[in-house]
Design an enzyme around this catalytic site. Sequence first.
Site, PDB file in Angstrom:
ATOM      1  N   ASP A 115       1.061  -1.309   0.172  1.00 25.77           N
ATOM      2  CA  ASP A 115      -0.275   0.062   0.120  1.00 25.77           C
ATOM      3  C   ASP A 115       0.779   1.496  -0.176  1.00 25.77           C
ATOM      4  O   ASP A 115       0.514   2.229   0.646  1.00 25.77           O
ATOM      5  CB  ASP A 115      -0.761   0.279   1.059  1.00 25.77           C
ATOM      6  N   ASP A 160      -4.425  -1.017  -1.341  1.00 22.76           N
ATOM      7  CA  ASP A 160      -6.045  -0.679  -1.168  1.00 22.76           C
ATOM      8  C   ASP A 160      -6.961  -0.512  -2.136  1.00 22.76           C
ATOM      9  O   ASP A 160      -6.882   0.841  -3.015  1.00 22.76           O
ATOM     10  CB  ASP A 160      -5.933   0.388   0.049  1.00 22.76           C
ATOM     11  N   HIS A 162     -10.547   0.570  -2.937  1.00 18.88           N
ATOM     12  CA  HIS A 162     -11.929   0.944  -2.202  1.00 18.88           C
ATOM     13  C   HIS A 162     -13.093   1.165  -3.368  1.00 18.88           C
ATOM     14  O   HIS A 162     -12.882   1.867  -4.015  1.00 18.88           O
ATOM     15  CB  HIS A 162     -12.310   1.698  -1.162  1.00 18.88           C
ATOM     16  N   HIS A 211     -10.607   7.203   0.985  1.00 18.29           N
ATOM     17  CA  HIS A 211      -9.339   7.091   1.105  1.00 18.29           C
ATOM     18  C   HIS A 211      -9.219   5.762  -0.337  1.00 18.29           C
ATOM     19  O   HIS A 211     -10.123   5.030  -0.623  1.00 18.29           O
ATOM     20  CB  HIS A 211      -8.531   6.886   1.755  1.00 18.29           C
ATOM     21  N   LYS A 236      -7.022  -5.197  -3.046  1.00 19.14           N
ATOM     22  CA  LYS A 236      -7.814  -5.608  -1.614  1.00 19.14           C
ATOM     23  C   LYS A 236      -8.614  -4.814  -1.236  1.00 19.14           C
ATOM     24  O   LYS A 236      -8.819  -3.284  -1.738  1.00 19.14           O
ATOM     25  CB  LYS A 236      -6.269  -6.216  -0.751  1.00 19.14           C
ATOM     26  N   CYS A 281      -1.974  -2.346   7.764  1.00 22.75           N
ATOM     27  CA  CYS A 281      -1.915  -3.428   6.364  1.00 22.75           C
ATOM     28  C   CYS A 281      -0.676  -4.164   6.237  1.00 22.75           C
ATOM     29  O   CYS A 281      -0.966  -5.349   6.737  1.00 22.75           O
ATOM     30  CB  CYS A 281      -2.720  -2.326   5.344  1.00 22.75           C
TER      31      CYS A 281
END
Length: 377
Positions: A115, A160, A162, A211, A236, A281
């Site tokens: 990340d 990340d 999302h 984020h 993820k 993470c």
Amino acid sequence: MCSQEEINEFGFESSDFSNEDFMTNPSLAMDACFTAFDKDGDDRLSLAEFALICRALFRNDKGHIYVVPSERLDEMFAVFDKNEDGYIDRDEFQFCWNQWIKTIVRPISAYLIVDVQNDFISGSLNISNCSAQQNGLEVIDPINKLLDTVDFDSVFYSLDWHPSDHVSFIDNIKQRPIHPTSPLNADNAQVYDTVIFAGPPPMKQRLWPRHCVQDSWGSELHKDLKIVDQGIKVYKGTNPEVDSYSVFWDNKKLSDTTLCGQLRMKGATDIYVCGLAYDVCVGATAIDALSAGYRTILIDDCCRGVDVNDIESTKQTVISNNGVIINSREVKAMVEGRDRRPELGYKLAMELKNADSDLSKNNACRRQSQPQQDRPQ
């Protein structure tokens, strides 16, 4: 314990474990190793002789010998003394050599960069604004240096990733019902607080600023991070209903990412973990790597985190689960099998013990499930 001079008298030194010609003749190497440490010539290895192997095996590239605690030595010896007669015979040593020593000497390494994305460095979740006030930008140079100087067998970049309605975003808190047991509700919860969503099932969730929204600038890897040609990206946090700190699994262990299959395909034995954020993470990924049975190495100076106390807690959890925390300057020798840590050897031995135990249980279950007339008498 024997001295280095006594070890040399057996005709087998620590450097022999790293000798390329020696390792390319596995049968010869195994027999030579067994014979060298069978000092009384009884065609079996005692605990004391196994201790000599460990003394030659567990050391760094400068010759420093790592001391293995006696209780751990006993535990590892018991893994390979399968018939429990107090010795490791040649057949038992074959298992020890193929499944343990060869992995320690010739590990297959995966470099997992977690990340290193714009939002965590200078964007909406800039970790320098969190309580530890650490600068995420500082991880890039040491991470890049390792990419330039160390020949990892595989390199992974996690992101990340999302959706806009993700459960972790504080501005989405009113989209889902709060459980009656939650210490905070939608009206008084603030960023970084933890609430309990109703589910089902009820689920604790730490609330973060919006984020790393998919395809946004904030979700991109930082422009200064080196991306190698064969690097593999792992996404993820794609399920809007559950967060995913670990690169292996979501937080509820409902589904895994592509990482699990990729590591199996690569035959990875050792995972080097670094990135952002140390106590979120990165830590979750390292702990899941250990749980999955991998020899896990956390690269301390290639990580930055959110909370100092949580960072220390993460370190203690990794160490207590037989992981290792190192500085980036130590990585190259470990990847090349010249710096061999006893913690990782112990970790592998315990995984072999568990695998053997699981196999025995499965065989017993299969025997119990056989029709009576088919069972051996």
